[in-house]
Write an enzyme that holds these catalytic residues in place. Sequence first.
Site, PDB file in Angstrom:
ATOM      1  N   SER A  87       0.839  -1.191   0.000  1.00 46.71           N
ATOM      2  CA  SER A  87       0.000   0.000   0.000  1.00 46.71           C
ATOM      3  C   SER A  87       0.879   1.246   0.000  1.00 46.71           C
ATOM      4  O   SER A  87       2.081   1.188   0.255  1.00 46.71           O
ATOM      5  CB  SER A  87      -0.894   0.009   1.241  1.00 46.71           C
ATOM      6  N   HIS A  88       0.259   2.383  -0.281  1.00 51.89           N
ATOM      7  CA  HIS A  88       1.020   3.622  -0.322  1.00 51.89           C
ATOM      8  C   HIS A  88       1.692   3.918   1.020  1.00 51.89           C
ATOM      9  O   HIS A  88       2.831   4.387   1.067  1.00 51.89           O
ATOM     10  CB  HIS A  88       0.096   4.784  -0.709  1.00 51.89           C
ATOM     11  N   LEU A  89       0.996   3.640   2.112  1.00 52.01           N
ATOM     12  CA  LEU A  89       1.584   3.884   3.425  1.00 52.01           C
ATOM     13  C   LEU A  89       2.795   2.983   3.653  1.00 52.01           C
ATOM     14  O   LEU A  89       3.820   3.421   4.186  1.00 52.01           O
ATOM     15  CB  LEU A  89       0.537   3.662   4.518  1.00 52.01           C
TER      16      LEU A  89
END
Length: 1382
Positions: free
Chosen positions: A946-948
Amino acid sequence: MLAQAVLRTTQSVTVPNVLSAEVGARGTLLEVAGKTAGGSGSASTTSVGATAGLFSWESNRSGCWRVAVAHQSLCGCGGAALRGRSATPAQQPQGICAYSRARHAGTSDPARAGWAESVVCGYHHHHHGHPRPLEKNRAPRGCGSGLSAPAYDGLRRAEVSAGAASAPSLLARGERRRRGCGGGHCEEVDATVMIGEESRRDVRGERAWRRAINKRGGGCRAHSEGGNGGGGHEEGGEVVVKLRLDHQVQYGEKHAVLGSTEWLGKWKKPVEMVWSESGWVAQFRLPRHEHADKVEFKFVILKGDGTVEWEAGENRSLKIPRGQMGGGRVVCEYVTQWAKPGRIVSSSAEGSDRKWDHHHGQSGQIAEQQQKQDARVEREEGREGAVEWNSNFVQEWQGKDPAFMRSNAHARERKGMWNTEGLDGAAREIVEADRSAGNWWRKLEVVLNVLSGEDTEKDRMDALVNIAMYLQWINTGAIACVEDGGHRRPNRHAELSRQIFRKLESYIGQKGVTPQELTVIRRVQPRLPAFTADFTASVPLTRIRDIAHRNDIPHDLKQEIKHTIQNKLHRNAGPEDLVATEALLNRVLAKKNEYSSAFVEQLQIFYGELKEFFNANSLAERLESIRPSMDPEDLAVLDLFLSRKKRLDDAESLPASRDANQRGGILEILMSTMHVLTGLRAVLLKGLESGLRNDAPDEAVAMRQKWRLSEIGLEDYAFVLLSRFLNALNDAGGAALLAEGVRQGSVGNYNHPLGATILGIRQLGLSGWRQAECIAIENELSAWQAAGIIEKDGKEEDTRMWALRLKATLERAKRLAESYSDSILEIYPKRCEALGKALGIPENSIRTFAEAEIRSSVVFQLSKLCSLSLKSVRLATNGDGWDVLMPGSAVGTLVEVDQMTPESMPSPSMGPVILLSRFANGDEEVKAAGAHVVGVVLCHELPHLSHLGVRARQERVTFVTCEDEERVADIRALCGRPVRLEASANGVRITAHSGSIPEASSNDEAVAAVSTAGVPSKTSSGNGHMDHGAEHESAVQQIFYPNGHLLLDVKDASPETAGAKAAACGRLAQLAASSAKVLNERGVPAMFRVPKSVAIPFGVMEAAVKDAGESERFASLLEAIEVAPLAGGVLDGACAELRELVGALRPPASLVKLVEDAFQPDARLIARSSANVEDLKGMSGAGLYDSVPNVKLHKAPNAAGVDFGEAVAQVWSSLYTRRAVLSRRMAGVPQREAVMGVLVQELLTPSLSFVLHTRSPIDGNEDMVHAELALGLGETLASGTRGTPWRLAVNKLTGQVRTLAFANFSESLVVRGNGKSEGRMVREVADYSGALLSKDSEARTSLGQRLATVGSFLEQMLGGAQDIEGAVVERDIFIVQSRPQP
């Protein structure tokens, strides 16, 4: 509808030969007794049911029973071919599935297709596969999965053939182990606190449960303390020690007890207490051998941050009575308040009234409340159908105790605040009206007026919540009702209640009612009085008048009845009247022999009438009250439930000395009772489904209220049953026992836990809570349970696969429960504080209102059941609950936060910190939120890619997740202290750190200053802008405005003109053409496709700003966000103003024409960001900037999709979100140098989306490709939506594919619609029971190898490890973007 049209066509279902079985039709569950088929071969038929011929059972030559069931198959899953003839187990359809029915009906909304019908029988249908053949004459094991008995047993073929013991026998073995085989003593202390005290909602059920506990000695089993505390006793009967603390704590806190004995934790390990509405409780059973004469202990509060608060004062001491010789039991109950002296009450099960000393003084008599409870238990053990002399209504009373008077001395003075400062809407209206509404009927008028007001139409939810709290406080006495001169008989209350009830029922029937509104409405309805004809009569409840004028009772008692109850009730009836009547009745019954039997009988009858008026009846009484309105077939369900309930109460009353096998059967009975309860509840909901007509006669409305309250009462009793089930399961061995069976290759032990989970989820669905999600989870649990462990790739690997699948769905079920809890916490606390303070409600009642709502719901038990099953899965697979997103080592102060936002960050003055974050949604920044953050522990799973997760790796922040609640609790105890976090592929360790904490780097300190105060991190020039060194020049892509070009083909785009993302897409388009000819060494093709793409270059946005005449303002705002501090919302305000300016811009019409020429006028597009500050090797910017799907070049008003001009402006404005601004500050990039282009692509309609990292993100292994996949479009996957994707790890060299996780996202984002221009973006509930990647290991292997080959090819051609996003459309792989992997 199933319950409305029953076809007379029969379908035959083969059922094992059993003495008792349950089948269903039209929502009916019938129990029949048959004879075991003998060898004669003759067939005998027994007809059962209310309708002749509807059900028939016959024994056949094969030694099995056959049941012919009248049944309407709406889902078409095998009904027609089987009608009119016998079916083998492999052929039989297994009930009706609402989800199929909904699809066949042309709707994806199960509620609209009659969702309740799928649970009318309490059974479940499988779409995929059929049950396996049964062993002849083998009895079913209890329908734990929600399947019918034959199907349920048939699904266990692998277990049966392997010779594994059935679930009950294994559970019984586990119980023998815990209790001690052969009557011997356990070898180790079990300090588990009884949780059954929460089972308080049904009076008869709870009292039976309490009797069962006292007889079997449930709870903590303590051992001999030897000489500790003064020596031991001679051997006698067992002693049950009960502790009850009347004290409320804040949400998230718990009470516990610590003491000098081992069963009290040896002053080291707190023993948690269990919350109930009568206080915090703990119960311990001391076996019949030596134990301490006296113990010392204290109560403590376990804080949410891990700290412990001790009560003040000296240690408490408790003298433990010795058990009676001959095996009698002594119950020692200690009741107290926080930091105050307590009292002790003790009696034996055989009736001993011995009393024991306490260091605060000797109790002179048994407390009045205990006297009442003991008397009630004795009465309940009397004749069947006798009135119960207690009520939950009175048990929850918090008002003044009744004062019996012999003259009219009722208080009329009122105490309250009625402070309307800061209130608005319904809360203000209630407070202002309550000022002049002293008695109960006036307060009911307040409720009716609020429901009928204009504010309710504007904000119905707010009105309902305030009404629910107001009525709750009235019914519990927190808001007192007094006589105020407005004399009205109870018929006035009944009429007001009828009008309120009609309003609430009209809301339930409306199409737009929300699950949250339904939840609150269901809390309001039981708090209204009844309005049957008996109570709407001109002079209702007259029996008390006759009682008060009897000549066979003392004069003083007559006066007390007349003035305390009769006159008060007929002038100003209120909840306090039921409290007074119950107290009077128990006082009379305590000296029953002093009064005539006729008087006692009449008083008992009146008490029953009054309970009915206040809707304080028990569940059994409510159900009996609707009997006259039920048809014969529904009555069969009712009778079966009542018989099951009685059977359960009788079974739980067995003494502890009974054989463990007999007691192990309690799980079977509990499951059977829960099944029938679910079926009965569905029957009632089906009867309520038609809604309430405006012209419905009063009698019909009154009966509808009885049905509604009976249905709500069944939900409450489901709470009781689930609580008992958890007790019994823990007694049998709990998580350890479940894990043991899995390690042996059998999943039979999970039959009942998964079945109970399914039934708990059904209860939520029947209550209107996210019904489609409930059905999907039920389908998955049933599918994984049915599949079992089939040895294909090796026992260990197949066991792991089964466990991972189950784990994914259990986590989803727990999220469902948490969504309910989160909703309650969103609905109540702020409103409760405002209304409660305005009305002068005690602070403790205000603070704990929301927690009480959660803890008293089925959701509370469901969440605990999911946690137990998840723990067992981890034990079975040797999992530890940890997941590593970014390995590394970090030292810092551990700080707990709700979410990683700048507002929640601790001060930089604390130095380096490690965050314990309760929640993340994927939009968070790590370093930008707080530059002194060196590590993160997230309390739930998160997609690795994920982006995080990408940002954490890019910023080199050690990042782990932990899903084990017990581990999180241990970590929370370290909050506020220096800790060391060590994470690697081998595991995670968090330990207290005793050395010094390393100082933050100078760059980190500078960035911290920028993030908190707005001061540039680099040396500033005279004009306030940063000077740019080599570091900045290498991080930011230099730009070039292509003069005169509004649109570029991606093949002509470069990083300088349109951003790295657009340029990479151009390169991908070139590579796609050659990929078809590339195969790896195993012959797997690297072929992929790309969507058609064009790019809006840099400079177009700036030109639009100039054309709008906003250049000067634009430049000024850029300067503002460069230096604006976070404090006081200054940065937020500047960003919002700048985004508003840019969001109002529109690209020129000539640009729209160029895009139209490149695609088609009716094309569906997606607009992606392509900035000069993203997709770079040192600055990925993953997830910082917007992508807008479902874009239309020419969108008609009210049509689906987003207008092209709006979409382009949204992408442009995303350059100036606070997260993006802070991220650039972190990197030292001036805001004025960030520019945005737009990548416009054809929108795909994929079945799957994926993200690839061509180098392991965990340990950097270059031979491994990691892939994460989700259903539908990729926004669900990349954004960090709560849940997990399918996670695969593929070896580039060998092609071996290892499954690391199964998908459990609750929803998928998909495009629906026939024409290109008609497509709509919708979120659909995901059901993984039919998903190929969840069912088929070969499908995962094939797709994993293809993705790894494509990723390796791109890695080689693009010159380094890649972070790739793509989609699967039918059988084609599409790549939509590729960036350097951090």
